[in-house]
Enzyme design. Structure first.
Site, short mmCIF file in Angstrom:
data_model
loop_
_atom_site.label_atom_id
_atom_site.label_comp_id
_atom_site.label_asym_id
_atom_site.label_seq_id
_atom_site.Cartn_x
_atom_site.Cartn_y
_atom_site.Cartn_z
N LYS A 107 -10.28 -4.47 -4.71
CA LYS A 107 -11.36 -3.55 -5.05
C LYS A 107 -10.88 -2.12 -5.27
O LYS A 107 -11.61 -1.30 -5.78
CB LYS A 107 -12.48 -3.60 -4.00
CG LYS A 107 -12.08 -3.17 -2.60
CD LYS A 107 -13.33 -3.13 -1.70
CE LYS A 107 -13.23 -4.03 -0.49
NZ LYS A 107 -12.25 -3.60 0.52
N LYS B 26 0.83 -1.22 0.00
CA LYS B 26 0.00 0.00 0.00
C LYS B 26 0.86 1.26 0.00
O LYS B 26 0.45 2.27 -0.56
CB LYS B 26 -0.97 -0.02 1.19
CG LYS B 26 -2.02 -1.10 1.05
CD LYS B 26 -3.42 -0.63 1.31
CE LYS B 26 -4.39 -1.67 0.77
NZ LYS B 26 -5.72 -1.59 1.28
N LYS C 223 -3.06 -10.08 -6.72
CA LYS C 223 -4.36 -10.28 -6.05
C LYS C 223 -5.43 -9.36 -6.65
O LYS C 223 -5.16 -8.20 -6.93
CB LYS C 223 -4.17 -9.94 -4.56
CG LYS C 223 -5.34 -10.27 -3.68
CD LYS C 223 -5.18 -9.65 -2.29
CE LYS C 223 -5.73 -8.25 -2.24
NZ LYS C 223 -6.28 -7.80 -0.97
P1 ATP Z 1 -8.39 -2.88 -0.72
O1 ATP Z 1 -8.13 -3.06 -2.18
O2 ATP Z 1 -9.16 -1.65 -0.40
O3 ATP Z 1 -7.17 -3.06 0.12
P2 ATP Z 1 -9.41 -5.56 -0.66
O4 ATP Z 1 -10.22 -5.79 -1.89
O5 ATP Z 1 -8.06 -6.18 -0.60
O6 ATP Z 1 -9.35 -4.03 -0.30
P3 ATP Z 1 -10.35 -5.99 2.07
O7 ATP Z 1 -11.44 -5.15 2.58
O8 ATP Z 1 -8.97 -5.61 2.49
O9 ATP Z 1 -10.36 -6.09 0.49
O10 ATP Z 1 -10.63 -7.51 2.41
C1 ATP Z 1 -11.79 -8.06 2.91
C2 ATP Z 1 -11.68 -9.56 2.93
O11 ATP Z 1 -11.61 -10.07 1.61
C3 ATP Z 1 -10.41 -10.07 3.64
O12 ATP Z 1 -10.72 -11.21 4.42
C4 ATP Z 1 -9.49 -10.43 2.52
O13 ATP Z 1 -8.58 -11.45 2.86
C5 ATP Z 1 -10.48 -10.92 1.46
N1 ATP Z 1 -9.95 -10.72 0.12
C6 ATP Z 1 -9.66 -9.53 -0.46
N2 ATP Z 1 -9.21 -9.71 -1.70
C7 ATP Z 1 -9.20 -11.06 -1.92
C8 ATP Z 1 -8.84 -11.88 -3.03
N3 ATP Z 1 -8.42 -11.35 -4.16
N4 ATP Z 1 -8.98 -13.21 -2.92
C9 ATP Z 1 -9.44 -13.77 -1.77
N5 ATP Z 1 -9.79 -13.05 -0.69
C10 ATP Z 1 -9.69 -11.71 -0.75
#
Ligand code: ATP
Ligand code: LTN
Length: 340
Positions: free
Chosen positions: A205, A120, A202
């Site tokens: 969002k 990040k 990964k």
């Molecule tokens: P950001 O991009 O804002 O960091 P993010 O999409 O990574 O957000 P989070 O809110 O940080 O999402 O994650 C919420 C949940 O979703 C967590 O348990 C995280 O491990 C899971 N998660 C996020 N992205 C993935 C992915 N690509 N595959 C599987 N699990 C995911």
């Protein structure tokens, strides 16, 4: 003979940031596994972690809207609001209070090793704030505040969970058994859903639109995004993440959403072209999301109902949190409050 006292229910806790539109990665890695805990054995809490979301700059009005929206997504994904405590992190001040205390039991070296912080900071080089650095301590506070036993999360959060466990054990080592040491719970497949455009990264969002499928994407958008997903130049459908990351990612999505294995998903499509593979992923994703989207739409037409759930649960969560917070404050030696 005396009947044994009822065992207290184990606590399940997880949170998702209202930092953007939820993706199929969030759904497969986390949300989908939230309602797999029988309610006679577990009390589940699911939070909208808005305090975590501001570690990256947010537009205030958009963030406020996304908080309510995420609560509606939780319910639309099948979490019964009468059985699960769905609430907003910022409504329970105990999170911030415990996080401060736990900051004093966490080492700089530990936080320096966190890969999410490194990722990040690289993405937001103009805003590497202290909150981004201590983010995992706030997450540890979320979990430890409720005596959590089980934390359903995606693989990317494993390192943060390990830190929460280390902090709990360190604190318990000094003050006695105060915190339950939590365990992570990961799905069998799809614990790391990859970007459709760069399948070695990964799916996230907060990345560009065409890299993810949003839970609220209409069917034609889903179809288009999957059609454009990166695969490779040979034409064999085989699960091999190291050499075929794009194809393997699509197979994992099918396997996760149909409760099969990647091998079964691959066998079903053996000998067919990537067009067929993409068609299958598209069908599975659309049929999974259709009921969720319909329910979400219905809930968002009655925002007062969703707000009411958040209000009610904030009170319950505050009550639970205060009990733990007072215990911790006493252990570390904060001033007595007097008793009225
Ligand atoms: P950001 O991009 O804002 O960091 P993010 O999409 O990574 O957000 P989070 O809110 O940080 O999402 O994650 C919420 C949940 O979703 C967590 O348990 C995280 O491990 C899971 N998660 C996020 N992205 C993935 C992915 N690509 N595959 C599987 N699990 C995911
Ligand atoms: N850090 C997590 C979100 C999160 C969380 C939590 C998950 C915040 N608090 C407590 C489980 C338990 C993330 O970025 N995915």
């Amino acid at each position: 003979m005396e009947t044994p006292a009822a065992q207290p229910k184990k606590i399940v806790y997880s949170g998702i940031q209202p930092s953007g539109t939820l993706t199929i990665g969030n759904y497969i890695g986390a949300l989908r596994n939230f309602n797999r805990f029988p309610d006679d054995e577990y009390q589940c809490l699911y939070s909208v972690v808005d305090m975590h979301a501001i570690t990256v700059r947010q537009d205030a009005a958009a963030l406020r809207k996304r908080c309510l929206d995420l609560a509606a997504i939780y319910i639309a994904a099948g979490l019964d609001p009468k059985k699960n405590i769905i609430y907003c992190q910022s409504h329970v001040s105990g999170h911030a209070e415990l996080a401060w205390i736990l900051n004093c039991f966490t080492y700089m070296g530990e936080l320096n090793r966190m890969t999410q912080f490194k990722d990040k900071s690289a993405k937001h080089a103009d805003n590497i704030n202290a909150g981004l650095f201590t983010y995992p301590v706030l997450m540890a506070a979320d979990i430890l505040l409720f005596n959590t036993s089980v934390v359903p999360i995606g693989a990317d959060q494993k390192q943060h969970l390990e830190l929460a466990r280390d902090i709990a054990q360190r604190f318990n080592g000094i003050y006695g058994d105060v915190f339950t040491v939590p365990e992570g719970k990961f799905g069998k497949v799809g614990t790391r859903v990859m970007s459709l455009q760069e399948p070695t990264r990964k799916m996230s969002k907060s990345d560009p639109e065409d890299t993810y499928i949003a839970l609220l994407d209409p069917p034609d958008v889903i179809r288009r995004k999957i059609k454009r997903a990166v695969t490779d130049s040979d034409a064999e459908i085989r699960f091999d993440p190291a050499n075929k990351p794009g194809v393997s990612n699509l197979l994992s999505i099918i396997a996760a959403l149909t409760d099969t294995t990647v091998e079964e998903a691959a066998a079903e499509l053996a000998g067919q072209g990537y067009g067929k593979l993409k068609e299958r992923v598209t069908d599975v994703v659309i049929s999974t999301l259709e009921p969720l989207q319909a329910e979400h739409k219905r809930l968002m037409a009655d925002k007062g109902y969703v707000q009411g759930i958040l209000d009610e649960n904030a009170e319950i969560a505050n009550h639970m949190a205060t009990r733990m917070l007072r215990k911790v404050q006493r252990k570390v030696g904060f001033a007595d409050r007097g008793r009225k």
